[in-house]
Design a protein around this motif. Structure first.
Motif, PDB file in Angstrom:
ATOM      1  N   VAL A  23      12.485  72.647  -1.722  1.00 42.13           N
ATOM      2  CA  VAL A  23      11.583  71.502  -1.569  1.00 42.13           C
ATOM      3  C   VAL A  23      11.682  70.993  -0.130  1.00 42.13           C
ATOM      4  O   VAL A  23      12.788  70.782   0.386  1.00 42.13           O
ATOM      5  CB  VAL A  23      11.951  70.353  -2.544  1.00 42.13           C
ATOM      6  N   ILE A  24      10.535  70.819   0.531  1.00 38.43           N
ATOM      7  CA  ILE A  24      10.513  70.314   1.906  1.00 38.43           C
ATOM      8  C   ILE A  24      10.690  68.797   1.873  1.00 38.43           C
ATOM      9  O   ILE A  24       9.852  68.073   1.344  1.00 38.43           O
ATOM     10  CB  ILE A  24       9.176  70.665   2.604  1.00 38.43           C
TER      11      ILE A  24
ATOM     12  N   PHE B 234      -3.712  70.163   7.194  1.00 38.44           N
ATOM     13  CA  PHE B 234      -3.921  71.417   6.469  1.00 38.44           C
ATOM     14  C   PHE B 234      -2.713  72.331   6.627  1.00 38.44           C
ATOM     15  O   PHE B 234      -2.241  72.950   5.661  1.00 38.44           O
ATOM     16  CB  PHE B 234      -5.180  72.111   6.984  1.00 38.44           C
ATOM     17  N   ALA B 235      -2.183  72.435   7.866  1.00 36.61           N
ATOM     18  CA  ALA B 235      -1.052  73.324   8.131  1.00 36.61           C
ATOM     19  C   ALA B 235       0.210  72.853   7.411  1.00 36.61           C
ATOM     20  O   ALA B 235       0.967  73.666   6.864  1.00 36.61           O
ATOM     21  CB  ALA B 235      -0.804  73.413   9.633  1.00 36.61           C
TER      22      ALA B 235
ATOM     23  N   SER C 235       3.947  76.628  -0.201  1.00 38.34           N
ATOM     24  CA  SER C 235       4.235  78.045  -0.443  1.00 38.34           C
ATOM     25  C   SER C 235       5.683  78.369  -0.099  1.00 38.34           C
ATOM     26  O   SER C 235       6.058  78.432   1.077  1.00 38.34           O
ATOM     27  CB  SER C 235       3.299  78.934   0.381  1.00 38.34           C
ATOM     28  N   GLN C 236       6.486  78.592  -1.117  1.00 40.80           N
ATOM     29  CA  GLN C 236       7.879  78.968  -0.916  1.00 40.80           C
ATOM     30  C   GLN C 236       7.982  80.346  -0.268  1.00 40.80           C
ATOM     31  O   GLN C 236       8.861  80.594   0.570  1.00 40.80           O
ATOM     32  CB  GLN C 236       8.622  78.966  -2.264  1.00 40.80           C
ATOM     33  N   THR C 237       7.055  81.231  -0.636  1.00 45.73           N
ATOM     34  CA  THR C 237       7.044  82.579  -0.050  1.00 45.73           C
ATOM     35  C   THR C 237       6.800  82.516   1.452  1.00 45.73           C
ATOM     36  O   THR C 237       7.491  83.177   2.243  1.00 45.73           O
ATOM     37  CB  THR C 237       5.951  83.440  -0.712  1.00 45.73           C
TER      38      THR C 237
ATOM     39  N   MET D 270       8.859  82.721   7.062  1.00 40.27           N
ATOM     40  CA  MET D 270       8.942  82.147   8.398  1.00 40.27           C
ATOM     41  C   MET D 270      10.384  81.934   8.826  1.00 40.27           C
ATOM     42  O   MET D 270      10.723  82.115  10.007  1.00 40.27           O
ATOM     43  CB  MET D 270       8.158  80.840   8.456  1.00 40.27           C
ATOM     44  N   VAL D 271      11.243  81.550   7.895  1.00 43.05           N
ATOM     45  CA  VAL D 271      12.671  81.395   8.199  1.00 43.05           C
ATOM     46  C   VAL D 271      13.242  82.719   8.711  1.00 43.05           C
ATOM     47  O   VAL D 271      13.888  82.783   9.760  1.00 43.05           O
ATOM     48  CB  VAL D 271      13.458  80.936   6.953  1.00 43.05           C
ATOM     49  N   LYS D 272      12.985  83.775   7.963  1.00 44.66           N
ATOM     50  CA  LYS D 272      13.504  85.102   8.318  1.00 44.66           C
ATOM     51  C   LYS D 272      12.939  85.581   9.648  1.00 44.66           C
ATOM     52  O   LYS D 272      13.673  86.086  10.509  1.00 44.66           O
ATOM     53  CB  LYS D 272      13.144  86.086   7.205  1.00 44.66           C
TER      54      LYS D 272
END
Length: 506
Positions: A185-186, A321-322, A329-331, A336-338
């Motif tokens: 969760v952000i 929007f961004a 989206s968790q995916t 992006m983390v990786k």
């Protein structure tokens, strides 16, 4: 005493990126030298600075020399002012130049005479330089684009291996990547547009977050980092009083920790882009200046950021929007983390200093006076972990072993000694070569405080030729990955899981 001068500037218009990447390199050098009890004198030579930058220099004990104001930047005037400054400062072992305004013929013969080496830091590749080293930390940059811009013998340091980050980011990296892996969760957003005063852009971002929070059951907390001299400081502080989800911080000194705590970021695409990548922080990235376009394109193509484009074309709707896309989206988030983490590992300053070659190693025949320091190194757990005898050694045992080694003509014990550009010499490790029937067995130990600097590899290359008429063997524990890599890089061939061989010179 090692002496380094830096010609760079910082201002609300220029930003602080040039200054900070120079500071990152010199902080690492200062850390290395302080462990060796060698003094470093650093002098920043600047026309413009910021209060924040000056405070950073004061805290580190580095000097600041102000040049006369040069509003339209006349290169000849700046060069002569720098010449006079260097004359007063005395001979420098290294001069670092980081300024988009500087090019040939700024590098006068007098400036060169006052310095052993010149390092230029650049990422534009649009002008010529007279330097010994050029560093461009742009991701996947092609070194060939500098072929006609620097001398043929200039050493080019390009790409992600040489991204200049302060050591704090490397310290937080592993912990940050683990945290992001478990993020579902952000909850917190980090906003930082660099050292520039970007009031209009920050207002757009805050408004976008405000609108997103109107929809969410649990609002996202946001931290806004801006300069203390920002013209919009009063506005944002007043806004935060009515909106407790926003916290305003000025001249933050704990950027690595703030980025670690955040789940996502919105920021400019200068030097801070690599800091966020090091910590695997998914970012909505903005182009504040034309020179940031290449960084944006590179990171966007890697899937490390969401490219918001030019700041002048940005709108609340674009940002909103961004943000919604990323938090929904968790995916996408984990991808992006990786991808971000793969773009920068935080070790660039260590690699750059190794290439700058401000020191060299040589082998000194060990004597009775070296017994104590060798015992100190060998007593540390990190050294004993992969030793053949990994129990705790008493000083009496060590003395007995040491005396036997010195008396045995078939055993050759050396102290690895590092000699710096200022002629300082410091013991940093041990190398031993034991004669067997038709070979030598090599053992190497580096002071644990000096690990990661490439000293062991340099030492293996420094083995005297008289030992290379026979095979040189190295027994390496299969789990000691660092040593396995070391001997492979130094030309040893792996013949068994725990055995490496350097073939004799014929």
């Amino acid at each position: 005493m090692l002496k380094v001068a830096v010609r760079t500037d910082a201002s609300p218009i220029i930003g602080t990126g040039h200054f900070m990447r120079c500071l990152a390199l010199l902080e690492e050098l200062n850390n290395q030298l302080s462990q060796l009890d060698i003094k470093l004198t650093v002098s920043f030579i600047s026309v413009e600075t910021t209060t924040f930058c000056e405070a950073e220099l004061l805290e580190k004990g580095f000097n600041l020399v102000k040049l006369p104001s040069n509003s339209q930047f006349e290169m000849e005037q700046d060069s002569k002012s720098t010449e006079k400054t260097l004359e007063l400062l005395g001979h420098q072992h290294l001069l670092i130049v980081d300024s988009y305004a500087i090019q040939d013929p700024w590098y006068s013969q007098k400036i060169k005479a006052y310095c052993d080496k010149i390092l230029v830091i650049d990422d534009l590749a649009n002008r010529t330089h007279s330097c010994d080293f050029l560093l461009d930390q742009t991701l996947d940059t092609d070194a060939k684009r500098y072929n006609k811009l620097v001398p043929k013998d200039c050493n080019l340091l390009t790409g992600k291996l040489y991204m200049l980050l302060r050591n704090d980011f490397l310290k937080w990296r592993e912990k940050a990547l683990l945290k992001r892996k478990n993020t579902t969760v952000i909850k917190e957003l980090f906003i930082n547009m660099g050292g520039s005063d970007t009031e209009h852009l920050n207002r757009l971002v805050i408004e976008a977050i405000y609108q997103v929070n109107q929809i969410l059951k649990c609002p996202i907390n946001a931290i806004l980092v801006i300069p203390s001299n920002s013209s919009s400081l009063n506005f944002f502080e007043a806004f935060s009083e009515d909106n407790p989800w926003l916290k305003v911080i000025t001249d933050a000194k704990n950027m690595s920790q703030l980025m670690y705590q955040a789940d996502i970021a919105i920021g400019a695409s200068g030097s801070s882009a690599w800091e966020r990548c090091c910590l695997g922080l998914p970012t909505l990235a903005v182009e504040l200046a034309n020179n940031q376009a290449l960084v944006l394109d590179k990171l966007s193509s890697k899937g490390a950021i969401i490219n918001l484009g030019k700041s002048s074309l940005l709108s609340v709707e674009n940002i909103k929007f961004a943000i919604s896309k990323l938090i929904g989206s968790q995916t996408l988030y984990q991808s992006m983390v990786k991808n971000a983490a793969a773009c920068c590992d935080g070790r660039g300053t260590k690699r750059a200093l190794k290439v700058l070659n401000l020191s060299s190693v040589y082998l000194k025949v060990a004597s009775e006076q070296d017994k104590q320091v060798l015992f100190q190194w060998q007593s540390q757990k990190v050294v004993r972990k992969y030793s053949r005898t990994n129990h705790k050694i008493s000083f009496e045992e060590h003395c007995q072993w040491y005396e036997q080694v010195l008396k045995d003509p078939s055993r050759h014990l050396y102290i690895i000694t590092e000699r710096w550009a200022d002629k300082s010499e410091v013991p940093v490790g041990m190398l031993r070569l034991d004669k067997q029937e038709q070979s030598y067995e090599v053992s190497i130990l580096i002071d644990p405080n000096q690990h990661g600097r490439g000293l062991a590899e340099q030492t293996l290359y420094s083995i005297p030729d008289k030992f290379k008429s026979l095979k040189i063997k190295a027994t390496v524990h299969p789990e000691n990955q660092a040593s396995q890599t070391l001997f492979s890089k130094a030309g040893f061939k792996r013949v068994e899981d725990d055995l490496f061989i350097l073939e004799p010179i014929t």
